[in-house]
Design a protein around this motif. Structure first.
Motif, PDB file in Angstrom:
ATOM      1  N   GLU A 327      54.859  66.184  35.189  1.00 33.98           N
ATOM      2  CA  GLU A 327      54.728  67.055  36.303  1.00 33.98           C
ATOM      3  C   GLU A 327      53.549  67.958  36.108  1.00 33.98           C
ATOM      4  OE1 GLU A 327      58.476  68.077  37.512  1.00 33.98           O
ATOM      5  OE2 GLU A 327      59.702  66.518  36.845  1.00 33.98           O
ATOM      6  N   PRO A 328      52.854  68.382  37.374  1.00 24.71           N
ATOM      7  CA  PRO A 328      52.360  69.143  37.234  1.00 24.71           C
ATOM      8  C   PRO A 328      52.428  71.299  37.712  1.00 24.71           C
ATOM      9  CG  PRO A 328      52.107  68.242  39.583  1.00 24.71           C
ATOM     10  CD  PRO A 328      53.538  67.779  38.506  1.00 24.71           C
ATOM     11  N   SER A 329      53.773  71.180  37.353  1.00 29.61           N
ATOM     12  CA  SER A 329      54.671  72.265  37.656  1.00 29.61           C
ATOM     13  C   SER A 329      54.626  73.121  36.170  1.00 29.61           C
ATOM     14  CB  SER A 329      55.377  72.327  38.674  1.00 29.61           C
ATOM     15  OG  SER A 329      56.666  71.881  37.696  1.00 29.61           O
ATOM     16  N   THR A 330      54.352  72.184  35.184  1.00 31.83           N
ATOM     17  CA  THR A 330      54.358  72.950  33.835  1.00 31.83           C
ATOM     18  C   THR A 330      53.402  73.241  33.643  1.00 31.83           C
ATOM     19  OG1 THR A 330      53.777  70.777  33.276  1.00 31.83           O
ATOM     20  CG2 THR A 330      56.172  71.131  33.768  1.00 31.83           C
ATOM     21  N   ARG A 331      52.193  72.642  34.141  1.00 34.01           N
ATOM     22  CA  ARG A 331      50.887  73.521  33.450  1.00 34.01           C
ATOM     23  C   ARG A 331      51.086  75.356  33.878  1.00 34.01           C
ATOM     24  NH1 ARG A 331      47.058  69.784  32.063  1.00 34.01           N
ATOM     25  NH2 ARG A 331      46.041  71.213  31.469  1.00 34.01           N
ATOM     26  N   LYS A 332      49.907  75.783  33.166  1.00 34.34           N
ATOM     27  CA  LYS A 332      49.765  77.152  33.690  1.00 34.34           C
ATOM     28  C   LYS A 332      48.591  77.260  34.242  1.00 34.34           C
ATOM     29  CE  LYS A 332      52.127  78.571  29.054  1.00 34.34           C
ATOM     30  NZ  LYS A 332      51.169  79.532  27.703  1.00 34.34           N
ATOM     31  N   LEU A 333      49.182  77.680  35.297  1.00 33.88           N
ATOM     32  CA  LEU A 333      47.841  77.286  36.304  1.00 33.88           C
ATOM     33  C   LEU A 333      48.044  78.532  37.285  1.00 33.88           C
ATOM     34  CD1 LEU A 333      49.482  74.002  39.153  1.00 33.88           C
ATOM     35  CD2 LEU A 333      47.551  74.603  37.161  1.00 33.88           C
ATOM     36  N   SER A 334      46.785  79.046  37.708  1.00 36.81           N
ATOM     37  CA  SER A 334      46.549  80.828  38.987  1.00 36.81           C
ATOM     38  C   SER A 334      47.346  80.377  40.066  1.00 36.81           C
ATOM     39  CB  SER A 334      44.513  80.217  38.557  1.00 36.81           C
ATOM     40  OG  SER A 334      44.296  79.713  39.237  1.00 36.81           O
ATOM     41  N   ASP A 335      47.306  81.488  40.051  1.00 37.92           N
ATOM     42  CA  ASP A 335      47.506  81.843  41.130  1.00 37.92           C
ATOM     43  C   ASP A 335      47.148  80.938  42.497  1.00 37.92           C
ATOM     44  OD1 ASP A 335      50.227  83.415  40.157  1.00 37.92           O
ATOM     45  OD2 ASP A 335      48.534  85.228  40.535  1.00 37.92           O
ATOM     46  N   GLU A 336      45.890  80.935  42.687  1.00 40.20           N
ATOM     47  CA  GLU A 336      44.838  80.390  43.333  1.00 40.20           C
ATOM     48  C   GLU A 336      45.330  78.780  43.581  1.00 40.20           C
ATOM     49  OE1 GLU A 336      42.413  79.974  46.372  1.00 40.20           O
ATOM     50  OE2 GLU A 336      43.600  81.547  46.241  1.00 40.20           O
ATOM     51  N   THR A 337      45.161  78.380  42.334  1.00 38.86           N
ATOM     52  CA  THR A 337      45.156  76.894  42.325  1.00 38.86           C
ATOM     53  C   THR A 337      46.791  76.964  42.529  1.00 38.86           C
ATOM     54  OG1 THR A 337      43.768  76.877  40.100  1.00 38.86           O
ATOM     55  CG2 THR A 337      45.409  75.287  40.109  1.00 38.86           C
ATOM     56  N   ARG A 338      47.318  77.282  42.519  1.00 33.93           N
ATOM     57  CA  ARG A 338      49.355  77.170  42.412  1.00 33.93           C
ATOM     58  C   ARG A 338      49.163  77.221  43.947  1.00 33.93           C
ATOM     59  NH1 ARG A 338      53.709  77.331  40.387  1.00 33.93           N
ATOM     60  NH2 ARG A 338      52.835  77.153  38.519  1.00 33.93           N
ATOM     61  N   ARG A 339      48.555  77.878  44.595  1.00 36.92           N
ATOM     62  CA  ARG A 339      48.627  78.249  45.883  1.00 36.92           C
ATOM     63  C   ARG A 339      47.961  76.891  47.161  1.00 36.92           C
ATOM     64  NH1 ARG A 339      45.106  78.434  50.306  1.00 36.92           N
ATOM     65  NH2 ARG A 339      43.776  78.685  48.656  1.00 36.92           N
ATOM     66  N   GLN A 340      46.907  76.234  45.976  1.00 36.96           N
ATOM     67  CA  GLN A 340      46.314  74.754  46.649  1.00 36.96           C
ATOM     68  C   GLN A 340      46.807  73.648  46.390  1.00 36.96           C
ATOM     69  OE1 GLN A 340      41.875  74.664  45.178  1.00 36.96           O
ATOM     70  NE2 GLN A 340      41.521  77.191  45.679  1.00 36.96           N
ATOM     71  N   LEU A 341      47.483  73.792  45.588  1.00 34.77           N
ATOM     72  CA  LEU A 341      48.345  72.849  45.398  1.00 34.77           C
ATOM     73  C   LEU A 341      49.955  73.050  45.838  1.00 34.77           C
ATOM     74  CD1 LEU A 341      48.587  73.209  40.799  1.00 34.77           C
ATOM     75  CD2 LEU A 341      47.556  70.613  42.786  1.00 34.77           C
ATOM     76  N   GLU A 342      50.045  73.923  46.534  1.00 33.31           N
ATOM     77  CA  GLU A 342      51.029  74.059  47.101  1.00 33.31           C
ATOM     78  C   GLU A 342      50.999  73.128  48.851  1.00 33.31           C
ATOM     79  OE1 GLU A 342      52.226  78.135  46.724  1.00 33.31           O
ATOM     80  OE2 GLU A 342      53.749  77.539  44.925  1.00 33.31           O
ATOM     81  N   ALA A 343      49.257  73.817  49.206  1.00 36.63           N
ATOM     82  CA  ALA A 343      49.037  73.760  50.740  1.00 36.63           C
ATOM     83  C   ALA A 343      48.469  71.772  50.390  1.00 36.63           C
ATOM     84  CB  ALA A 343      47.584  73.953  50.701  1.00 36.63           C
TER      85      ALA A 343
END
Length: 348
Positions: A327-343
């Protein structure tokens, strides 16, 4: 094999940030305004992808090239330039159908979001967004023509998913186990492509890579799970797959397996049903698996597929290579990348 490889992507979920394109010669990520954001930055992403494709053609020199281009439209949030939206505003889109979901609880988390009261205009916005992406594909086609490359280029258009507009009470695409999200286009244009035909065979996205390599005469390992579609494209076979598979993650994990006629939908620790796609293409009439003789073969195929996936992951782990996250959520993501994936709807 001597090819110059480059990519341009407007979707952070298909970028080196999540491990896609890390080994390409050149990568451009169009993130002005943030992937998934609204506003001018996102509207310009189609033009930016086309512009960066043009730049890649010149950067390659005389080398043959492989280009991977990932447009964001028609992905949510639906947006397009005003002149494109005007083409569909007030229109009457194709007839809408509604079918009850197999597991109503699985749609609850989406009901707080649109569809809005005016569903027709919402669909018109989606269609405008689709046209905007189509114009980007057209711009790439035109550049190849202008550079005199079109008749030497294998041109493939596909998508990562479709979109649910409320047909089974789902919206968007995340976790949707129905054809409105699973049935995607695959168009292949050969150099000098004058012949137009439609091939009614089962394919999967993983089949694109071995097909390209097979057509170019580039070898690849037997461990590749995709199937070359060359036998279909050359008319030497009517099928390369007996079954196609997909799965969704999230709180209501589901699995789907289908052949040309029958489809089995299973929820983890939940209900399951079979659909006869020949008489019920909208998946509106679920059948109890125990009353469908073909269900046993579908279940056996799904069990075999899961076993093959587990074995492949185990072999990859033993090889010392990184095993991709499930799942993509298991990767270490930056806050900005996480925000974009959530959007974009990929993370919660």
């Amino acid at each position: 094999a001597g090819y110059y490889t480059f990519m341009a992507t407007a979707n952070v979920a298909a970028s080196p940030t999540v491990g896609i394109g890390e080994d390409f010669d050149s990568v451009s990520s169009v993130e002005e305004g943030g992937a998934g954001s609204r506003g001018k930055g996102r509207r310009d992403s189609v033009r930016q992808i086309a512009t960066r494709f043009s730049r890649g053609l010149h950067d390659r020199g005389n080398r043959p090239f492989f280009a991977y281009l990932h447009f964001l439209p028609p992905h949510f949030p639906y947006d397009a330039p005003d002149d494109v939206k005007a083409l569909f505003a007030g229109g009457d889109p194709d007839a809408y159908f509604h079918a009850n979901p197999l597991l109503p609880e699985a749609t609850q988390e989406y009901r707080a979001a649109p569809p809005p009261d005016d569903r027709t205009e919402w669909v018109n916005l989606y269609d405008a967004n689709l046209r905007w992406g189509d114009q980007g594909v057209g711009a790439v086609h035109e550049m190849l023509e202008q550079e005199g490359l079109l008749e030497d280029t294998l041109f493939i258009v596909t998508s990562d998913h479709g979109e649910a507009l409320g047909e089974h009470d789902y919206v968007w695409h995340e976790n949707v186990p129905y054809d409105e999200a699973l049935h995607i286009p695959l168009l292949v244009r050969f150099p000098g492509g004058a012949l137009t035909t439609r091939i009614p065979a089962l394919t999967q996205t993983v089949d694109v890579m071995p097909t390209i390599l097979d057509l170019l005469g580039v070898t690849y390992p037997d461990s590749v799970q995709g199937k070359s579609l060359v036998p279909l494209l050359t008319g030497t076979s009517e099928k390369v797959r007996d079954y196609a598979y997909t799965q969704t993650w999230g709180p209501y994990y589901s699995r789907v397996v289908r052949d040309q006629r029958w489809l089995l939908l299973q929820y983890e620790d939940g209900p399951e049903a079979v659909y006869d796609l020949s008489t019920d293409p909208q998946e509106a009439r679920p059948l109890a698996p125990g009353r469908v003789p073909q269900a046993a073969a579908l279940k056996a195929a799904l069990s075999q597929f899961r076993a093959d996936q587990q074995r492949a992951r185990a072999e990859l782990a033993k090889s010392g290579k990184n095993v991709p996250a499930q799942e993509p959520s298991t990767r270490k993501l930056s806050d900005e990348t996480r925000r974009q994936l959530e959007a974009l709807g990929y993370l919660k």
